[in-house]
Design an enzyme around this catalytic site. Structure first.
Site, PDB file in Angstrom:
ATOM      1  N   VAL A   1       8.802  -1.667  -0.717  1.00 54.04           N
ATOM      2  CA  VAL A   1       8.708  -2.424   0.553  1.00 54.04           C
ATOM      3  C   VAL A   1       6.873  -2.615   0.690  1.00 54.04           C
ATOM      4  O   VAL A   1       6.654  -3.722   1.136  1.00 54.04           O
ATOM      5  CB  VAL A   1       9.200  -1.486   1.569  1.00 54.04           C
ATOM      6  CG1 VAL A   1       8.586  -1.790   2.960  1.00 54.04           C
ATOM      7  CG2 VAL A   1      10.555  -1.611   1.918  1.00 54.04           C
ATOM      8  N   ASP A   2       6.389  -1.871   0.424  1.00 50.43           N
ATOM      9  CA  ASP A   2       4.769  -1.729   0.552  1.00 50.43           C
ATOM     10  C   ASP A   2       4.119  -2.810  -0.299  1.00 50.43           C
ATOM     11  O   ASP A   2       2.877  -2.667  -0.709  1.00 50.43           O
ATOM     12  CB  ASP A   2       4.304  -0.343   0.844  1.00 50.43           C
ATOM     13  CG  ASP A   2       4.291   0.083  -0.533  1.00 50.43           C
ATOM     14  OD1 ASP A   2       4.811  -0.290  -1.506  1.00 50.43           O
ATOM     15  OD2 ASP A   2       3.496   1.118  -0.703  1.00 50.43           O
ATOM     16  N   ALA A   3       4.747  -3.516  -1.348  1.00 50.06           N
ATOM     17  CA  ALA A   3       3.999  -4.503  -2.211  1.00 50.06           C
ATOM     18  C   ALA A   3       3.015  -5.260  -1.584  1.00 50.06           C
ATOM     19  O   ALA A   3       1.801  -5.051  -1.845  1.00 50.06           O
ATOM     20  CB  ALA A   3       4.772  -5.038  -3.172  1.00 50.06           C
TER      21      ALA A   3
END
Lengths: 74, 149
Positions: free
Chosen positions: A56-58
């Site tokens: 998610v946090d890419a």
């Protein structure tokens, strides 16, 4: 010019934080929803949750990296 | 006579009592494979860049490490708490691991930008973004169960 840089960095960091928070929160909420609805599937939901939460946090982290580059090395 | 729940569990490939262990093993195997492949890609890229420029080569390596170290921390924390069965505790553990991963990423970025001189930021960011994309691709390719859900 320096003020604009600080505003840009603040915007990048803030937007990244908001994006990451929304993504992880939605994912966590759906996980709890699924676990409450079908408790017997928790092991499977958990594995899928672990895998997706790592992805998610890419984009937010790329934004954070660019903001820090502008702040410290730009 | 099997119940509806048991049939449903079996239909998604889970045995009733072995489910947790089976998924723990799959999860660990998947993540270890992805991390090892990413380490390999990053090392190969750095080696290739050695022919071009030493600064570019270690910038590539730093970009890879900035991605891989927080990811290893995240996976390690999830693996350490793998036997939790309460969804709320699982969620709290994931949130803490995620916060630690992001904080570690920020610290590593700051340290690299402040302490490493000279640095090729383009190579660093390209490697970082490339590893993120390989992570998406490999997770989807290796985890065929996504396609079944």
């Amino acid at each position: 010019m320096a003020e604009l840089l600080f505003i840009a960095v603040a915007l990048l960091l803030g937007m990244s934080a908001i994006a990451g928070a929304i993504g992880v929160t939605l994912l966590g909420g759906k996980f709890l929803e699924g676990a409450a609805r079908q408790p017997e599937l928790v092991p499977m939901l958990r594995s899928q949750f672990f895998i997706v939460v790592g992805l998610v946090d890419a984009i937010p982290m790329i934004g954070v990296g660019m903001a820090l580059y502008m702040l410290f090395a730009g | 006579m099997t119940s509806q729940y048991e049939r449903r569990i079996e239909s998604v490939g889970l045995a009733k009592k072995k489910g947790l262990n089976k998924f723990n093993q799959r999860f660990a195997k998947l993540y270890i494979i992805v991390l090892l492949l990413q380490l390999l890609i990053c090392s190969l890229l750095a080696l290739l860049m050695m022919f071009k420029d030493f600064v570019t080569a270690y910038s590539v390596l730093f970009g890879g490490m900035i991605y891989l170290l927080p990811m290893c921390w995240f996976v390690f924390r999830l693996w350490m708490n793998r036997n939790l069965d309460n969804p709320q505790k699982i969620l709290a553990n994931v949130y803490i691991s995620k916060a630690g991963k992001m904080a570690l990423g920020v610290v590593l970025f700051v340290v690299v930008f402040l302490k490493v001189e000279p640095l090729d930021p383009l190579a660093l960011f390209i490697t970082y973004i490339f590893l993120q994309i390989t992570s998406w691709y490999l997770q989807l390719k290796l985890n065929e169960r996504f396609l079944k859900l």
